[in-house]
Design a protein around this motif. Structure first.
Motif, short mmCIF file in Angstrom:
data_model
loop_
_atom_site.label_atom_id
_atom_site.label_comp_id
_atom_site.label_asym_id
_atom_site.label_seq_id
_atom_site.Cartn_x
_atom_site.Cartn_y
_atom_site.Cartn_z
N PRO A 170 0.82 -1.22 0.00
CA PRO A 170 0.00 0.00 0.00
C PRO A 170 0.86 1.27 0.00
O PRO A 170 2.06 1.21 0.21
N ASN A 171 0.21 2.41 -0.22
CA ASN A 171 0.91 3.69 -0.18
C ASN A 171 1.63 3.86 1.15
O ASN A 171 1.07 3.57 2.20
N GLY A 172 2.86 4.31 1.07
CA GLY A 172 3.62 4.55 2.29
C GLY A 172 4.21 3.29 2.89
O GLY A 172 4.73 3.31 4.00
N ALA A 173 4.18 2.17 2.16
CA ALA A 173 4.68 0.91 2.70
C ALA A 173 6.21 0.90 2.78
O ALA A 173 6.79 0.09 3.49
N GLY A 174 6.86 1.79 2.03
CA GLY A 174 8.32 1.84 2.09
C GLY A 174 8.99 1.34 0.83
O GLY A 174 10.22 1.13 0.81
N LYS A 175 8.23 1.19 -0.25
CA LYS A 175 8.78 0.63 -1.49
C LYS A 175 9.84 1.55 -2.09
O LYS A 175 10.96 1.13 -2.40
N THR A 176 9.45 2.83 -2.25
CA THR A 176 10.39 3.78 -2.85
C THR A 176 11.60 3.98 -1.94
O THR A 176 12.74 4.10 -2.42
N THR A 177 11.35 4.01 -0.64
CA THR A 177 12.46 4.16 0.30
C THR A 177 13.45 3.01 0.13
O THR A 177 14.67 3.22 0.16
N LEU A 178 12.93 1.81 -0.08
CA LEU A 178 13.81 0.65 -0.29
C LEU A 178 14.69 0.87 -1.52
O LEU A 178 15.90 0.62 -1.49
N GLU A 216 5.07 -1.78 -8.53
CA GLU A 216 3.86 -1.46 -9.29
C GLU A 216 2.63 -1.68 -8.43
O GLU A 216 2.56 -2.62 -7.64
N HIS A 217 1.64 -0.78 -8.61
CA HIS A 217 0.37 -0.96 -7.91
C HIS A 217 -0.61 -1.76 -8.76
O HIS A 217 -1.57 -2.32 -8.25
N ILE A 218 -0.37 -1.74 -10.07
CA ILE A 218 -1.34 -2.38 -10.96
C ILE A 218 -1.14 -3.90 -10.89
O ILE A 218 -0.24 -4.46 -11.51
N1 LIG Z 1 12.71 11.77 2.85
C1 LIG Z 1 11.77 11.38 3.74
N2 LIG Z 1 11.68 11.98 4.94
C2 LIG Z 1 10.75 11.59 5.83
N3 LIG Z 1 9.85 10.62 5.62
C3 LIG Z 1 9.90 9.98 4.44
C4 LIG Z 1 10.85 10.33 3.45
N4 LIG Z 1 10.65 9.52 2.37
C5 LIG Z 1 9.63 8.72 2.68
N5 LIG Z 1 9.16 8.99 3.93
C6 LIG Z 1 8.08 8.27 4.62
O1 LIG Z 1 8.42 6.91 4.62
C7 LIG Z 1 7.25 6.13 4.38
C8 LIG Z 1 7.48 5.26 3.18
O2 LIG Z 1 7.45 6.08 2.01
P1 LIG Z 1 7.70 5.51 0.57
O3 LIG Z 1 7.76 6.66 -0.34
O4 LIG Z 1 8.87 4.60 0.60
O5 LIG Z 1 6.39 4.67 0.30
P2 LIG Z 1 5.94 3.90 -1.01
O6 LIG Z 1 5.72 2.48 -0.62
O7 LIG Z 1 6.85 4.14 -2.12
O8 LIG Z 1 4.52 4.57 -1.29
P3 LIG Z 1 3.78 4.91 -2.67
O9 LIG Z 1 3.10 3.68 -3.12
O10 LIG Z 1 2.79 5.97 -2.30
O11 LIG Z 1 4.81 5.41 -3.63
C9 LIG Z 1 6.09 7.09 4.25
O12 LIG Z 1 5.45 7.18 5.48
C10 LIG Z 1 6.76 8.37 3.88
O13 LIG Z 1 6.00 9.48 4.33
#
Ligand SMILES: Nc1ncnc2c1ncn2[C@@H]1O[C@H](COP(=O)(O)OP(=O)(O)OP(=O)(O)O)[C@@H](O)[C@H]1O
Ligand SMILES: [Mg+2]
Lengths: 325, 246
Positions: B40-48, B196-198
């Motif tokens: 889901p959104n905010g799961a941490g995918k992009t952060t990974l 991907e979300h799709i």
């Molecule tokens: N640079 C940052 N500083 C502080 N918090 C962050 C930062 N980057 C991401 N977060 C937080 O870390 C969590 C994970 O964010 P992330 O962008 O990795 O989610 P995601 O799985 O990619 O979501 P989406 O599907 O919406 O792209 C979220 O709660 C986001 O607000």
């Protein structure tokens, strides 16, 4: 060859005309204007390497100009050394100062970076104007005129060709930036640092290199200017006015274009020379008048030709190309 | 850790202040894999992705790529090793042409601008951007900018490519084209990790899927296994998806 000519016809016209002028014109006043146009153009081109090609907009490039000017003037006045040696010392000092400023650009972005460059030039101004024993302080130092190429004591015609050589060299450096691997990657850094890094580009290193090179190129012209004018005044060589002028010439002429800084210099320097002549009766506040002129020209350019004078030339060429297609 | 892993994450943790965006995630990617990451959104995918590619430094754990410990290395050095990524919020070189954008990617491996231009033209054709080569990147519609994002990364000749939602916001035609492109790249031997979300696209593409939730890996398996995993359904897919798939 024909392609290169078609691409660089503007430069050919500008520099070709500059080369022909001394053959037909002997008027010292006119030649003096031409030397200044070429020097300010080269200085703006030097600024363009950092501001236009690397996207690091400095309003403190007078720092490097002043370093170059003082290096040669002090070595000449105090130790009777050749200005060419002074130029080398200026380059060395500017490389160090430029690397420091370049490093700063990795910490501070946009306006914060610009402000820190102003601060740097102001610090140098304070040092130069207060350190009386060494720099003669706010009185400034005269640069002795000793005839000969080794001492840069040249006549007007020789100065035109020296300034022209520097101008063409700086133009060539910019053209190289547009066509080389380094230049392409630098453009990537300017456009988006994160994306550039994802392509393996060491963004920070490239920015530091560009700012450092820009500083050294500025310093060289600072030395030449001091030898040409014959006097170094700290309040002039480290002034914000001067830094703004490098930036403004380039913005008006076209940021990130090779010919733009020279077109900007032609417009602004001629305007200024014209005003100086017509308003010579008016005593007070020249600088104020120039600021108004800069401002008006800048507004007109931003409103009508946002990509600068070089952008207009590019569009004309494109239109012609279409007409021939 | 298996000897054949091209990329392995070992208990990677990334915190933002009090928020743990990624918590002790371990994943292995073997050469030739196409791994999907969902959540889901905010799961941490992009952060990974940001941790893997060197944009953020992991607070704990290790990232190993092709035998190199790349934990904490700068992004450009990691890209130089052959691991590159695209950005969820696309980052084109806006004032440059599509050709120049891709050329800058090609210059990562090539010293000559002439060769890089030829390489860029080839990659642009592969990505279906041929008709737009001279367009300014910022003037492209989103669908094409997503393609440009992929093309530019491809031009660096990566061995591992991380794609962050390159299908989001595409219309059905563009989506089909992008799925085909990713398939072709994979078939040509490229190793990919795809966020991907799709789900429909993910089910067709991925060999394995990792599910993140609140920064933790809560499931991993083949698309079939993931689609029938209770935790995944509860946290992400919902009952409707299961019924639709059945
Ligand atoms: N640079 C940052 N500083 C502080 N918090 C962050 C930062 N980057 C991401 N977060 C937080 O870390 C969590 C994970 O964010 P992330 O962008 O990795 O989610 P995601 O799985 O990619 O979501 P989406 O599907 O919406 O792209 C979220 O709660 C986001 O607000
Ligand atoms: Mg994301």
């Amino acid at each position: 060859m024909a392609r290169a000519l078609a691409r660089h016809w503007g430069a050919l016209v500008v520099f070709g005309a500059a080369a022909l002028v001394p053959i037909v014109v002997r008027d010292a006043y006119f030649l003096d204007s031409l030397v200044l146009i070429l020097l300010w153009g080269a200085l703006s081109a030097a600024w363009n390497v950092a501001g236009g090609y690397a996207g690091q907009v400095s309003i403190g490039h007078a720092s490097f100009f002043g370093i170059g000017a003082y290096s040669a003037a002090l070595l000449g006045a105090r130790w009777q050394q050749s200005p060419w040696l002074g130029m080398l010392v200026g380059i060395a000092l500017s490389l160090a100062a430029g690397a420091a400023i370049g490093y700063l650009s990795n910490r501070l972005k946009g306006p914060y970076f610009a402000l820190s460059t102003i601060a740097f030039s102001q610090v140098l101004l304070i040092v130069a104007s207060r350190w009386r024993a060494f720099t003669s302080g706010s009185e400034g130092i005269p640069v002795p005129f000793r005839p000969g190429f080794a001492t840069l004591g040249l006549g007007h015609v020789a100065w035109v060709y020296l300034a022209l050589a520097v101008a063409v060299l700086y133009w060539g450096i910019q053209v190289w930036l547009e066509h080389s691997r380094f230049g392409y990657r630098l453009a990537g850094v300017r456009e988006d640092e994160d994306a550039a890094q994802a392509l393996g580009i060491p963004a920070r290193r490239l920015k530091v290199i560009a700012v450092t090179a820009s500083a050294a190129l500025t310093s060289v012209c600072g030395t030449l200017w001091a030898q040409y004018v014959g006097f170094v005044d700290p309040f002039y060589v480290f002034s914000v006015d001067l830094s703004v002028r490098f930036a403004l010439n380039t913005i008006i002429g076209g940021m990130g274009t090779a010919l733009g800084p020279f077109l900007g210099s032609i417009l602004i320097t001629s305007l200024e020379t014209y005003l100086r002549a017509t308003l010579s009766g008016v005593k007070s506040g020249f600088t104020g008048i120039y600021l108004i002129v800069y401002g008006v020209v800048l507004i007109l350019v931003v409103r009508f030709v946002p990509d600068g004078l070089a952008g207009v030339a590019g569009r004309l060429r494109a239109r012609r190309a279409r007409a021939h297609a | 850790m298996s000897a054949t892993a091209l990329l392995s994450l070992e208990r990677v943790t990334k915190r933002f202040g009090g928020l743990t965006a990624v918590r002790e995630v371990s994943v292995e990617v073997r050469a030739g894999d196409l791994l999907g990451i969902i959540g889901p959104n905010g799961a941490g995918k992009t952060t990974l992705f940001n941790v893997i590619a060197g944009y953020y430094r992991a607070d704990e754990g290790r990232v190993v790529f092709d035998g190199h410990d790349i934990t904490g290395r700068p992004a450009h050095a990691i890209a130089g090793l052959g691991l590159t990524r695209t950005f969820q919020i696309v980052k084109p070189f806006g004032n440059l042409s599509v050709l120049d954008n891709v050329m800058i990617g090609a210059l990562t491996r090539l010293a000559s601008t002439r060769e890089a231009r030829a390489e860029a033209e080839r990659v642009i054709a592969v990505c279906g951007l041929g008709p737009h080569a001279v367009a300014r990147a910022r003037a492209l519609p989103l669908g094409l900018r997503k393609r440009l994002e992929v093309a530019r990364a491809l031009a660096t000749r990566p061995r591992l490519l991380l794609l962050d939602e390159v299908m989001a916001g595409l219309n059905p035609t563009e989506l089909g084209g992008m799925i085909d492109l990713v398939r072709r790249l994979h078939a040509d031997g490229l190793t990919l990790v795809v966020i991907e979300h799709i789900m429909a696209a993910m089910m067709r593409l991925a060999q394995r899927i990792v599910m993140l939730h609140h920064g933790e890996k809560i499931a991993e398996g083949t698309p079939r296994e993931i689609a029938s995993d209770r935790r995944v359904i509860d946290a992400y897919l919902g009952e409707e998806f299961v019924l639709a798939e059945a």
